[in-house]
Design an enzyme around this catalytic site. Structure first.
Site, PDB file in Angstrom:
ATOM      1  N   ASP A 233      35.865  43.348  39.735  1.00  0.00           N
ATOM      2  CA  ASP A 233      35.515  42.334  40.715  1.00  0.00           C
ATOM      3  C   ASP A 233      34.160  42.761  41.271  1.00  0.00           C
ATOM      4  O   ASP A 233      33.744  43.912  41.140  1.00  0.00           O
ATOM      5  CB  ASP A 233      36.575  42.180  41.813  1.00  0.00           C
TER       6      ASP A 233
HETATM    7  C1  BGC Z   1      35.820  37.349  44.052  1.00  0.00           C
HETATM    8  C2  BGC Z   1      35.980  36.950  42.594  1.00  0.00           C
HETATM    9  C3  BGC Z   1      34.737  36.245  42.126  1.00  0.00           C
HETATM   10  C4  BGC Z   1      33.545  37.167  42.335  1.00  0.00           C
HETATM   11  C5  BGC Z   1      32.231  36.590  41.883  1.00  0.00           C
HETATM   12  C6  BGC Z   1      34.540  38.109  44.298  1.00  0.00           C
HETATM   13  O1  BGC Z   1      34.311  38.260  45.648  1.00  0.00           O
HETATM   14  O2  BGC Z   1      36.922  38.111  44.457  1.00  0.00           O
HETATM   15  O3  BGC Z   1      37.106  36.121  42.446  1.00  0.00           O
HETATM   16  O4  BGC Z   1      34.871  35.850  40.791  1.00  0.00           O
HETATM   17  O5  BGC Z   1      33.438  37.463  43.717  1.00  0.00           O
HETATM   18  O6  BGC Z   1      31.813  35.567  42.718  1.00  0.00           O
END
Ligand code: BGC
Length: 682
Positions: A233
């Site tokens: 993530d």
């Molecule tokens: C989220 C993800 C997301 C990523 C990119 C993170 O903060 O938890 O679900 O895909 O950001 O935007």
């Protein structure tokens, strides 16, 4: 295992080039290796439509005019359809639009389980039930990947709250992990061959999910045979060695590092390799996995031509939204509204004019358009009908303003033959990085509704939310109640078409609607959002209806509940007296539409192990089918069961096990409206 072309590429890459492929080189891309014809891998949110373009190195919008897209219903809405074909078509649209926007990886679906109603990202996830999550998740991934785009099953694992999401440590027993929190991911790996999996921010039993050998190497890769790449993530990792050895393949979004060269998988990993702390084979494995994703998505060859904003995509968005509308209550056939008799309609409530697409965080969508309920009701109502609108409540209203808005709404309600109230939540409350403080309807809606019912009892309530809300005392007075999770660009049309009977509702709750917060399992054991950095899932397996049913807690509306404008009759249950030796079985029954309208029934099958050496839920969903029937029509339905329908996870033996004995099979219209019962033996 690796395609011969990819094997040659791997052999031709220098160490620096290899490292450049396993970490971000902008917010959402990896570096290109032009020398070898390897382009950038372009990743993008999100699950409900391809996210707008951002500046490459910041979270700011790129302010482009060419990144409007089709906005599909959120995943909780998709799950409400209980329609696996629609899940596949949802994926097709998302995949085609990803290609149209130059993306190789779509960062979805979100497969986390609805552990409690307050999770700010509840709307991004499918259900409280692992079977429904898996059965909808698999075709969704297949749809995306059929377009030569990679899906990303996220957030692995137990990312069930936003409070302290980057640090919280989840303590959960092995059975709950295996039986509740893992199956969606496991099915997407084994059945759909999902090409990427995103590690969660949180810890599981003291180990960060993005660097957990037990989770990523042992379970995901070895046990389940995952062949794709594990993506962190964004900004989820804090060191080099553990993630490098723990099974993470691609590091993204490490904002804490001063430059891309200093990402944990860049210079620090090179240093670790040179110090013999990480073997080259570990780096090669990561690169091989990423090359595999690149082969599928055209990074190494020609990209599939995509399309955005086609008429077909909008039609699909509308169809999914229509099937996602859940009719919770409909006394004496109050709905559908008779167009000829509805001469004057008061549409009341801020959600009648709100658009929700851009809100919520990374799942936000810059929609080509969003049809609001008010727009759609105006467009659908009879010529000459008078339609009045009153906002009724507002987010930031002072007490004086709120009183004025209420008075105007009451006046409009008194004058109208029928009132349609559109309220609920907005992405101010349903959003990433934040959990709702309580389950109440915000902005004074309970008070407003009490006054509206005094003014005009002929008031339909439409709740637009991303999660269940507590229904105030007005609930006893409401003749008809609709629940719609944020349903995308055609949400308004779907609501209007259900209200006026153009569409016969067939949506079902993918998650129990509790009467009050304390009734829901995580809250009943006082374990949301945890204490001192740890959240203990003391409810274990008893998540959602497994808790409500087994612990005899009356829900407001049960899992799987949803009414229709017609009626269905169940008959002729046939099931073998004994389950096959491979633990498969087929259950047959007939369903008849006994009303006067065409409609669709969601036939649900629940299994109960009558006697077991371990605690098991009172009933568990193990099969379902959506059946469309003309008035008077009967269809035979066959529901297949497989080994997992009967097994539990034996945590000591580390294996799935079914104990001999009697199993009860119940089939019905919801988890609490079971129409046929039978028994079978193992
Ligand atoms: C989220 C993800 C997301 C990523 C990119 C993170 O903060 O938890 O679900 O895909 O950001 O935007």
């Amino acid at each position: 295992m690796l395609d011969p072309d990819a094997r040659d590429l791997l052999a031709a890459l220098t160490l620096d080039e290899k490292l450049s492929l396993i970490h971000g080189n902008s917010k959402f891309t990896t570096a290109a290796v032009t020398r070898l014809g390897i382009g950038e891998l372009v990743l993008s949110d999100g699950p409900h439509g391809v996210r707008e373009e951002l500046e490459p190195h910041t979270w700011n919008t790129a302010r482009r005019g060419d990144d409007f897209v089709s906005h599909l219903p959120c995943l909780s809405a998709l799950a409400s359809t209980f329609n696996v074909e629609l899940a596949k078509e949802y994926g097709d649209v998302l995949g085609a639009e990803a290609n149209g926007r130059g993306k190789h990886v779509i960062l979805g679906p979100g497969l986390n389980i609805h552990r409690g109603p307050l999770n700010g990202r509840h709307f991004e996830y499918l259900s409280e039930d692992p079977h429904l999550t898996a059965r909808m998740g698999v075709p969704l991934v297949q749809g995306i990947q059929a377009q030569a785009v990679a899906a990303c099953a996220k957030h692995f694992a137990v990312n069930n709250q936003e409070t302290e999401r980057k640090t919280i440590d989840v303590e959960v027993d092995e059975r709950a992990l295996r039986e509740i929190y893992f199956p969606g991911f496991e099915a997407c790996v084994k059945e759909a061959g999902v090409l990427t999996v995103m590690g969660a921010y949180n810890k599981l039993r003291g180990h960060w999910c993005c660097q957990s050998d037990a989770l990523l190497n042992q379970v995901l890769k070895q046990e389940w045979g995952f062949q794709g790449a594990v993506v962190s993530d964004w900004d989820a990792i804090n060191e080099t060695l553990e993630p490098a050895l723990g099974g993470l393949d691609l590091e993204m979004g490490s904002d804490k590092c001063p430059s891309y060269d200093e990402y944990f998988f860049a210079k620090p990993l090179k240093a670790a390799l040179e110090a013999s702390k990480v073997p080259l084979s570990a780096i090669d494995d990561k690169v091989a996995r990423i090359l595999r994703v690149m082969m599928h998505t055209g990074v190494l060859g020609a990209r599939r031509r995509g399309r955005v904003n086609t008429w077909g995509h909008r039609e699909k968005a509308r169809q999914i939204a229509e099937e996602a509308v859940v009719l919770l209550k409909n006394e004496r056939g109050f709905l559908p509204l008779d167009l000829d008799k509805a001469d004057s309609i008061a549409v009341i409530g801020d959600n009648a004019i709100q658009v929700h697409g851009r809100g919520g965080g990374s799942a936000g969508v810059k929609a080509l358009y969003e049809k609001t309920p008010l727009d759609a009701i105006v467009a659908r109502a009879r010529q000459g009908a008078s339609i009045d609108f009153a906002q009724g409540y507002a987010r930031d209203a002072s007490p004086e303003q709120a009183a004025k808005l209420r008075a105007l709404a009451v006046r409009a309600a008194k004058r109208a033959q029928v009132v349609v109230f559109c309220g609920g939540l907005t992405h101010e409350l349903d959003r990433e990085g934040f959990d709702r403080p309580d389950m109440k309807l915000p902005f004074g809606q309970d008070e407003l509704l009490a006054e509206l019912f005094d003014a005009n009892p002929r008031t339909v309530v439409v709740l637009i939310t991303g999660a269940p809300v507590e229904l105030g005392d007005w609930h006893t007075r409401v003749p008809a109640l609709l629940q719609v999770c944020y349903a995308g660009m055609e949400a308004g049309s779907a609501i209007a078409r259900v209200l006026f009977g153009d569409v016969n509702p067939s949506g079902r709750l993918p998650t129990t609607y509790p009467k009050k917060l304390e009734d829901s399992p995580a809250h009943s054991v006082g374990e949301f959002p945890g204490k001192d950095g740890v959240v203990r899932y003391k409810e274990g397996l008893f998540v959602g209806y497994r808790h409500f049913d087994s612990n005899r807690v009356e829900p407001r509306y049960a899992f799987g509940h949803g009414l229709s404008y017609t009626r269905f009759e169940y008959s002729n249950l046939e099931l073998p007296a004994r389950v096959n030796p491979d633990l498969s079985m087929s259950v047959k029954l007939a369903v008849k539409n006994t009303g006067s309208r065409a409609g669709a029934e969601v036939v649900q099958l629940y299994v109960r192990d009558v006697e077991s050496s371990v605690p098991r839920p009172l009933r568990e969903l193990k099969a379902f089918a959506k059946v469309t029937l003309e008035p008077g029509e009967t269809k035979n339905v066959e529901l297949p069961l497989a080994a997992r329908s009967f097994q539990f996870y034996d945590a000591e033996a580390h294996t799935w096990k079914a104990e001999p004995g009697t199993f009860e099979i119940s089939v019905g219209s919801s988890s609490r409206d079971l129409r046929l019962n039978g028994k079978t033996e193992i």
